[in-house]
Design a protein around this motif. Structure first.
Motif, mmCIF file in Angstrom:
data_model
loop_
_atom_site.group_PDB
_atom_site.id
_atom_site.type_symbol
_atom_site.label_atom_id
_atom_site.label_comp_id
_atom_site.label_asym_id
_atom_site.label_seq_id
_atom_site.Cartn_x
_atom_site.Cartn_y
_atom_site.Cartn_z
ATOM 1 N N GLY A 81 68.369 -1.476 67.508
ATOM 2 C CA GLY A 81 67.377 -2.547 67.615
ATOM 3 C C GLY A 81 67.479 -3.271 68.945
ATOM 4 N N GLU A 82 68.697 -3.473 69.422
ATOM 5 C CA GLU A 82 68.904 -4.113 70.719
ATOM 6 C C GLU A 82 68.372 -3.226 71.852
ATOM 7 N N THR A 83 68.543 -1.924 71.708
ATOM 8 C CA THR A 83 68.015 -0.998 72.720
ATOM 9 C C THR A 83 66.494 -1.059 72.764
ATOM 10 N N LEU A 84 65.877 -1.156 71.583
ATOM 11 C CA LEU A 84 64.418 -1.277 71.536
ATOM 12 C C LEU A 84 63.964 -2.554 72.242
ATOM 13 N N GLN A 85 64.687 -3.641 72.038
ATOM 14 C CA GLN A 85 64.323 -4.883 72.721
ATOM 15 C C GLN A 85 64.475 -4.739 74.227
ATOM 16 N N LEU A 86 65.506 -4.017 74.660
ATOM 17 C CA LEU A 86 65.660 -3.746 76.095
ATOM 18 C C LEU A 86 64.470 -2.945 76.627
ATOM 19 N N ALA A 87 64.002 -1.989 75.823
ATOM 20 C CA ALA A 87 62.829 -1.192 76.220
ATOM 21 C C ALA A 87 61.608 -2.091 76.374
ATOM 22 N N ARG A 88 61.449 -3.024 75.447
ATOM 23 C CA ARG A 88 60.313 -3.953 75.526
ATOM 24 C C ARG A 88 60.428 -4.845 76.756
ATOM 25 N N ASP A 89 61.634 -5.331 77.013
ATOM 26 C CA ASP A 89 61.850 -6.185 78.180
ATOM 27 C C ASP A 89 61.570 -5.421 79.471
ATOM 28 N N ALA A 90 61.975 -4.155 79.510
ATOM 29 C CA ALA A 90 61.738 -3.338 80.706
ATOM 30 C C ALA A 90 60.243 -3.143 80.936
ATOM 31 N N GLN A 91 59.496 -2.940 79.849
ATOM 32 C CA GLN A 91 58.045 -2.785 79.982
ATOM 33 C C GLN A 91 57.416 -4.077 80.498
ATOM 34 N N GLY A 94 57.638 -4.434 84.033
ATOM 35 C CA GLY A 94 56.935 -3.420 84.809
ATOM 36 C C GLY A 94 57.728 -2.158 85.064
ATOM 37 N N TYR A 95 58.919 -2.044 84.441
ATOM 38 C CA TYR A 95 59.744 -0.836 84.621
ATOM 39 C C TYR A 95 59.407 0.157 83.502
ATOM 40 N N HIS A 96 58.245 0.763 83.610
ATOM 41 C CA HIS A 96 57.726 1.578 82.512
ATOM 42 C C HIS A 96 58.548 2.846 82.283
ATOM 43 N N GLN A 97 59.003 3.481 83.356
ATOM 44 C CA GLN A 97 59.785 4.705 83.199
ATOM 45 C C GLN A 97 61.115 4.416 82.516
ATOM 46 N N LYS A 98 61.753 3.305 82.913
ATOM 47 C CA LYS A 98 63.002 2.908 82.259
ATOM 48 C C LYS A 98 62.756 2.572 80.799
ATOM 49 N N SER A 99 61.662 1.895 80.527
ATOM 50 C CA SER A 99 61.313 1.564 79.141
ATOM 51 C C SER A 99 61.128 2.828 78.316
ATOM 52 N N LEU A 100 60.524 3.844 78.929
ATOM 53 C CA LEU A 100 60.300 5.107 78.221
ATOM 54 C C LEU A 100 61.631 5.789 77.907
ATOM 55 N N GLU A 101 62.559 5.786 78.847
ATOM 56 C CA GLU A 101 63.882 6.384 78.610
ATOM 57 C C GLU A 101 64.593 5.690 77.446
ATOM 58 N N GLY A 122 59.598 2.126 67.366
ATOM 59 C CA GLY A 122 59.844 2.826 68.620
ATOM 60 C C GLY A 122 58.660 3.684 69.031
ATOM 61 N N LEU A 123 58.067 4.375 68.084
ATOM 62 C CA LEU A 123 56.916 5.227 68.385
ATOM 63 C C LEU A 123 55.725 4.404 68.865
ATOM 64 N N LEU A 124 55.507 3.257 68.236
ATOM 65 C CA LEU A 124 54.413 2.380 68.670
ATOM 66 C C LEU A 124 54.652 1.893 70.096
ATOM 67 N N HIS A 125 55.896 1.517 70.374
ATOM 68 C CA HIS A 125 56.200 1.062 71.730
ATOM 69 C C HIS A 125 56.034 2.201 72.736
ATOM 70 N N LYS A 126 56.436 3.395 72.355
ATOM 71 C CA LYS A 126 56.275 4.537 73.261
ATOM 72 C C LYS A 126 54.808 4.757 73.596
ATOM 73 N N CYS A 127 53.935 4.608 72.611
ATOM 74 C CA CYS A 127 52.494 4.749 72.864
ATOM 75 C C CYS A 127 52.057 3.787 73.964
ATOM 76 N N VAL A 129 53.851 2.302 76.287
ATOM 77 C CA VAL A 129 54.424 2.649 77.591
ATOM 78 C C VAL A 129 53.662 3.819 78.207
ATOM 79 N N LEU A 130 53.392 4.851 77.406
ATOM 80 C CA LEU A 130 52.660 6.019 77.910
ATOM 81 C C LEU A 130 51.264 5.628 78.378
ATOM 82 N N ILE A 131 50.628 4.694 77.674
ATOM 83 C CA ILE A 131 49.313 4.218 78.108
ATOM 84 C C ILE A 131 49.429 3.537 79.467
#
Length: 439
Positions: A81-91, A94-101, A122-127, A129-131
């Motif tokens: 869950g903390e990793t997902l929040q990091l992904a959201r923060d990265a997005q 503006g660090y979209h590639q890092k958010s995707l990783e 996670g899948l919703l967030h990936k959508c 980021v990909l957009i």
């Protein structure tokens, strides 16, 4: 400690050890080596016994985590869950590639350890980021798998996936497909499915979709719903954006005095709250309204303000639209060289972007076509307009393709060109598709 609490502690520590061991790709033999027997570790992982804390700490070190993680209730779930929040923060940053990783790691781990709710998040967030990365086909493929029930989801999340695939199709130019998915989300919302937050997103996107299909009154109805929900939920940013979108739609149906009042109120709020991207969008949309009203001086002032903001923020995708409008004003003022310069700046900006800017590209080609028409160069005009049509056709933007084909046909007819009839036929075919889209 009571027997029940002790059993719970055994189970929690055993679960965490097993999950982190599997996540690390270690066997029981590797983790137990030099610390305890494999059979003893097996009993610990099954919640039957407990190791001394000193041994547990050494195991935690081998697994690359703190002992507190091992002792925390479902520590791996918390960590993912903390990793997902990091992904959201990265997005957000503006660090979209890092958010995707990061989100790919979340999805993989959630699937491995059967955390279904976290996997769906996670899948919703990936959508999203990909957009942002304009990898639209990947979004469509991902959501189609989800909607085929390969991933369990509740009604609210299903609506969110419908919005994401609709957005991907819309950005890709396929408004018919976008409308179909948005409509499915709308049906679910009207049936009372999903919470207010989900319905807000549904109505907001339906407003955008109908606006792009020139269904301005329907668009207004949806965005007013979004505005009411955003107000009820105290979602300040959503409410401001719904409000100035409403002003745009009011201007489109001729309610310009009301639109102007709403725009000015939203602009003040955006400025007071330092919402710079929204300040740019509002100025651009006000400029467009004044341009359609023939008040070109006011239009130019708002466009230049929008341009300043977009350049400050390096918001090049938004900048392209404003540059087209400035080109249109230059053409109206018979400043053909400046109109060409604005069009060339659009093309130069588009080349620097990963995001889909086909609309601005098409309009820039049309602008060049109208410049050639003003010069009396009919062949040059037709050549540029046909490039416009090619862009719209490639992205299945049938409403815009119809309008462009009709414009080309009328110019050909007025100049006695034999291709006029065939172009009229193409326009009719596009119009038939666009009428289906608007039903």
């Amino acid at each position: 400690m009571s027997g029940v609490l002790l059993e719970e502690q055994y189970r929690r520590i055993g679960d965490n050890l097993r999950k982190y061991r599997l996540l690390k790709g270690m066997t029981q033999e590797e983790l137990a080596e030099g610390l305890c027997s494999v059979s003893q570790l097996s009993k610990v992982e099954n919640g039957k016994t407990l190791l001394k804390r000193s041994l547990l700490k050494q195991m935690a070190n081998r697994l690359g985590v703190t002992i507190e993680r091992i002792e925390t209730s479902d520590a791996l779930l918390e960590e993912i869950g903390e990793t997902l929040q990091l992904a959201r923060d990265a997005q957000t940053a503006g660090y979209h590639q890092k958010s995707l990783e990061l989100v790919n790691r979340v999805i993989e781990q959630s699937r491995d350890f059967d955390y279904k709710d976290l996997m769906v998040e996670g899948l919703l967030h990936k959508c999203r980021v990909l957009i942002n990365l304009s990898r639209l086909e990947e979004v469509i493929e991902l959501v189609e798998r989800v909607l085929a029930d390969e991933v369990p989801q509740d009604a609210a999340n299903r609506m969110l996936f419908l919005i994401e695939i609709g957005t991907a199709h819309e950005m890709n130019g396929n408004k018919a497909a976008a409308h179909d998915y948005y409509y499915q989300a709308d049906e679910a919302a009207e049936a009372g499915e999903g919470n207010l937050d989900t319905r807000l997103r549904v109505y907001y996107n339906l407003g955008r979709c109908h606006h792009s299909m020139h269904n301005h009154r329907t668009a207004l109805r949806y965005v007013e719903k979004a505005e009411r929900i955003a107000t009820e939920l105290s979602k300040h940013l959503w409410r401001i954006r719904s409000t100035y979108m409403k002003a745009t739609f009011l201007g489109n149906i001729g309610e310009t005095e009301q639109a102007e009042r709403v725009f000015l109120g939203a602009l003040k709020e955006a400025e007071d709250n330092s919402l710079l991207i929204d300040v740019g969008i509002i100025n651009n949309n006000m400029g467009h309204m004044y341009q359609k009203m023939g008040e070109l001086g006011q239009a130019a002032a708002h466009y230049h303000r929008a341009k300043q903001v977009y350049e400050l923020l390096d918001a090049r995708r938004y900048l392209c639209t404003t540059l087209v409008h400035l080109g249109e004003l230059a053409l109206a003022d018979d400043d053909l060289d400046q109109a060409i310069a604005w069009a060339e700046q659009v093309f130069a900006t588009v080349r620097t972007l990963e995001s889909n800017t086909y609309t601005a590209e098409a309009k820039a080609w049309r602008l060049l076509g109208l410049v050639e028409q003003t010069k009396g160069n009919v062949d040059g005009c037709i050549e540029h307009l046909e490039r416009t049509l090619t862009v719209y056709d490639r992205h299945q933007a049938v409403i815009e393709a119809y309008e462009t084909a009709k414009e080309i046909a009328e110019i050909l007819y007025a100049n006695g060109h034999s291709g006029a009839l065939e172009m009229y036929r193409r326009a009719v075919a596009y119009n038939e598709k666009s009428l289906k889209l608007r039903r």
